[in-house]
Design a protein around this motif. Structure first.
Motif, PDB file in Angstrom:
ATOM      1  N   SER A 187       7.476  -6.009  10.155  1.00 14.87           N
ATOM      2  CA  SER A 187       8.205  -6.025  11.225  1.00 14.87           C
ATOM      3  C   SER A 187       9.392  -4.933  11.180  1.00 14.87           C
ATOM      4  O   SER A 187       9.996  -4.665  12.180  1.00 14.87           O
ATOM      5  CB  SER A 187       8.733  -7.628  11.937  1.00 14.87           C
ATOM      6  N   THR A 188       9.901  -4.826  10.067  1.00 17.13           N
ATOM      7  CA  THR A 188      11.084  -4.090   9.720  1.00 17.13           C
ATOM      8  C   THR A 188      10.463  -2.656   8.932  1.00 17.13           C
ATOM      9  O   THR A 188       9.362  -2.530   8.684  1.00 17.13           O
ATOM     10  CB  THR A 188      12.114  -4.556   8.781  1.00 17.13           C
ATOM     11  N   TYR A 189      11.275  -2.139   8.344  1.00 19.54           N
ATOM     12  CA  TYR A 189      10.825  -0.596   7.499  1.00 19.54           C
ATOM     13  C   TYR A 189      10.494  -1.121   6.011  1.00 19.54           C
ATOM     14  O   TYR A 189      10.323  -0.142   5.320  1.00 19.54           O
ATOM     15  CB  TYR A 189      11.914   0.349   7.615  1.00 19.54           C
ATOM     16  N   VAL A 190      10.389  -2.521   5.778  1.00 20.80           N
ATOM     17  CA  VAL A 190      10.013  -2.847   4.510  1.00 20.80           C
ATOM     18  C   VAL A 190       9.007  -3.956   4.830  1.00 20.80           C
ATOM     19  O   VAL A 190       9.264  -4.980   5.414  1.00 20.80           O
ATOM     20  CB  VAL A 190      11.000  -3.549   3.682  1.00 20.80           C
ATOM     21  N   GLY A 191       7.719  -3.538   4.641  1.00 17.64           N
ATOM     22  CA  GLY A 191       6.491  -4.400   4.601  1.00 17.64           C
ATOM     23  C   GLY A 191       6.471  -5.467   3.497  1.00 17.64           C
ATOM     24  O   GLY A 191       6.968  -5.193   2.326  1.00 17.64           O
ATOM     25  N   THR A 192       5.894  -6.745   3.824  1.00 21.35           N
ATOM     26  CA  THR A 192       5.972  -7.601   2.695  1.00 21.35           C
ATOM     27  C   THR A 192       4.378  -8.318   2.909  1.00 21.35           C
ATOM     28  O   THR A 192       4.021  -8.484   3.801  1.00 21.35           O
ATOM     29  CB  THR A 192       7.042  -8.608   2.816  1.00 21.35           C
ATOM     30  N   THR A 193       4.251  -8.753   1.640  1.00 23.69           N
ATOM     31  CA  THR A 193       2.826  -9.522   1.678  1.00 23.69           C
ATOM     32  C   THR A 193       3.066 -10.572   0.434  1.00 23.69           C
ATOM     33  O   THR A 193       3.626 -10.319  -0.524  1.00 23.69           O
ATOM     34  CB  THR A 193       1.611  -8.531   1.187  1.00 23.69           C
ATOM     35  N   ALA A 194       2.136 -11.684   0.673  1.00 23.86           N
ATOM     36  CA  ALA A 194       2.096 -12.706  -0.361  1.00 23.86           C
ATOM     37  C   ALA A 194       0.562 -13.289  -0.123  1.00 23.86           C
ATOM     38  O   ALA A 194       0.005 -13.288   0.818  1.00 23.86           O
ATOM     39  CB  ALA A 194       3.059 -13.806   0.051  1.00 23.86           C
ATOM     40  N   VAL A 195       0.163 -13.981  -1.280  1.00 22.91           N
ATOM     41  CA  VAL A 195      -0.768 -14.613  -1.380  1.00 22.91           C
ATOM     42  C   VAL A 195      -0.390 -16.019  -1.723  1.00 22.91           C
ATOM     43  O   VAL A 195       0.316 -16.290  -2.601  1.00 22.91           O
ATOM     44  CB  VAL A 195      -2.081 -14.441  -2.644  1.00 22.91           C
ATOM     45  N   HIS A 238       2.246 -22.619  -2.429  1.00 24.60           N
ATOM     46  CA  HIS A 238       2.724 -22.102  -3.594  1.00 24.60           C
ATOM     47  C   HIS A 238       2.371 -20.498  -3.583  1.00 24.60           C
ATOM     48  O   HIS A 238       1.391 -20.195  -3.053  1.00 24.60           O
ATOM     49  CB  HIS A 238       2.254 -22.607  -4.746  1.00 24.60           C
ATOM     50  N   VAL A 239       3.484 -19.685  -3.881  1.00 26.85           N
ATOM     51  CA  VAL A 239       3.189 -18.133  -3.839  1.00 26.85           C
ATOM     52  C   VAL A 239       2.555 -17.887  -5.424  1.00 26.85           C
ATOM     53  O   VAL A 239       2.792 -18.321  -6.551  1.00 26.85           O
ATOM     54  CB  VAL A 239       4.495 -17.606  -4.080  1.00 26.85           C
ATOM     55  N   LEU A 240       1.375 -17.314  -5.048  1.00 28.61           N
ATOM     56  CA  LEU A 240       0.553 -16.915  -6.479  1.00 28.61           C
ATOM     57  C   LEU A 240       0.843 -15.414  -6.556  1.00 28.61           C
ATOM     58  O   LEU A 240       1.152 -15.083  -7.848  1.00 28.61           O
ATOM     59  CB  LEU A 240      -0.929 -16.779  -6.192  1.00 28.61           C
ATOM     60  N   ALA A 241       1.397 -14.799  -5.725  1.00 34.60           N
ATOM     61  CA  ALA A 241       1.912 -13.302  -6.018  1.00 34.60           C
ATOM     62  C   ALA A 241       2.393 -12.662  -4.578  1.00 34.60           C
ATOM     63  O   ALA A 241       2.025 -13.317  -3.421  1.00 34.60           O
ATOM     64  CB  ALA A 241       0.708 -12.199  -6.381  1.00 34.60           C
ATOM     65  N   GLU A 242       3.393 -11.822  -4.761  1.00 37.96           N
ATOM     66  CA  GLU A 242       3.954 -11.486  -3.558  1.00 37.96           C
ATOM     67  C   GLU A 242       4.503  -9.680  -3.775  1.00 37.96           C
ATOM     68  O   GLU A 242       4.639  -9.540  -5.070  1.00 37.96           O
ATOM     69  CB  GLU A 242       5.301 -12.009  -3.172  1.00 37.96           C
ATOM     70  N   ALA A 243       4.856  -8.849  -2.933  1.00 38.48           N
ATOM     71  CA  ALA A 243       5.111  -7.712  -3.052  1.00 38.48           C
ATOM     72  C   ALA A 243       5.755  -6.876  -1.953  1.00 38.48           C
ATOM     73  O   ALA A 243       5.639  -7.622  -0.686  1.00 38.48           O
ATOM     74  CB  ALA A 243       3.766  -6.828  -3.308  1.00 38.48           C
TER      75      ALA A 243
END
Length: 223
Positions: A9-17, A22-27
Motif C-alpha cells: 500500500s506504500t512505496y515499501v512492499g512487505t510480505t510474511a509467511v 507465528h512469523v516463519l519469515a518476512e521481508a
C-alpha cells in the motif's frame, strides 16, 4: 494453517509467511525507484526461508489498500497468481488495519491509522485494540484533508499512527497475526473479480475524465 501475506500500500512492499499466529519469515521490498520489480522475488525468498513450498500454503492474504495505485496492483497480481496457481483461497484485509495491527501484537487503545494520500489528503480508519489483543473497527476507511486528521483523531479519542504521526509506523504484512477475526469474518474473495481499493481514482483516469467531461466507462467504451 500457513498463510502468505503480501501488502504494498506504500512505496515499501512487505510480505510474511505465518503459521498458526507465528512469523516463519518476512521481508520488505522497495516499490519505487528501482529498475526491476522486487516484490515477487521477495515473496519467493520469504517462502523459501520459511521452509515451506508454495503448495503448502493454506491461504494467501493480500493488503487491500488504500494506497499507491501501481504498488497495490503489483501486490494483488502476485497474490492472485499464487492463490490461483496452487488452488488455495485468497483473502483481503485493509492495509490501514495492517497499519493498526503493527507487529501483530498491538497495545490496547484507540488508534487512527493514517496513510498519506498526497494532494494534501490522507486515508484514515479508526481501530480499537482490546486487552485481549482483539481489534475492532471504530471508523471505516475514508479520504480526508490532512488538516482534519488531528480533529478526527480527537473526536475518536484515538492516537494517530503512520508516517509522521504520533506513532511512527507503516503497514506490514506481519500485522495480519492480530487481524484473524476480521479476516475470518470477511471470508475469501472472488479471485476473478477482486481488485484492491485504491481510495481514489487513478491519476490517468482523472485526466481522461477531465479531458472528456464524463466518467471513464467501466468496459472502456465511451457512451
Amino acid at each position: 494453517m500457513i498463510t502468505l501475506v503480501v501488502d504494498a500500500s506504500t512505496y515499501v512492499g512487505t510480505t510474511a509467511v505465518l503459521r498458526d499466529g507465528h512469523v516463519l519469515a518476512e521481508a520488505e521490498a522497495a516499490m519505487r525507484g528501482r529498475e526491476s520489480e522486487a516484490l515477487m522475488p521477495a515473496v519467493a525468498a520469504t517462502i523459501s526461508r520459511a521452509g515451506v513450498m508454495a503448495r503448502d500454503l493454506s491461504r494467501v492474504l493480500c493488503g487491500a489498500g488504500p494506497g499507491s495505485f501501481t504498488s497495490l496492483r503489483i501486490a494483488a497480481s502476485i497474490a492472485k497468481g499464487i492463490a490461483m496457481g496452487i488452488g488455495c483461497p485468497l483473502y483481503a484485509v485493509s492495509s490501514l488495519a495492517l497499519l493498526a495491527a503493527g507487529d501483530g501484537e498491538p497495545r490496547p487503545g484507540r488508534y487512527l491509522a493514517v496513510l498519506d494520500a498526497l494532494r494534501g489528503e490522507a486515508y484514515v480508519a479508526g481501530y480499537s485494540v482490546e486487552a485481549s489483543g482483539a481489534i475492532g473497527v471504530l471508523m471505516s476507511e475514508r479520504l480526508i484533508s490532512q488538516q482534519d486528521v488531528v480533529n478526527v483523531a480527537r473526536n475518536l479519542g484515538a492516537t494517530t499512527m503512520g508516517r509522521g504521526q504520533k506513532i511512527e509506523r507503516a503497514p506490514h504484512a506481519r500485522g495480519a497475526m492480530a487481524l484473524e477475526s476480521i479476516i475470518a469474518a470477511s471470508g475469501p474473495i472472488d479471485l476473478a473479480n477482486w481488485e484492491p481499493g485504491y481510495g481514489r481514482k487513478a491519476e490517468a483516469q482523472m485526466r481522461w475524465e477531465a479531458a472528456h467531461g464524463q466518467p471513464l466507462p467501466v468496459d472502456g467504451t465511451p457512451s
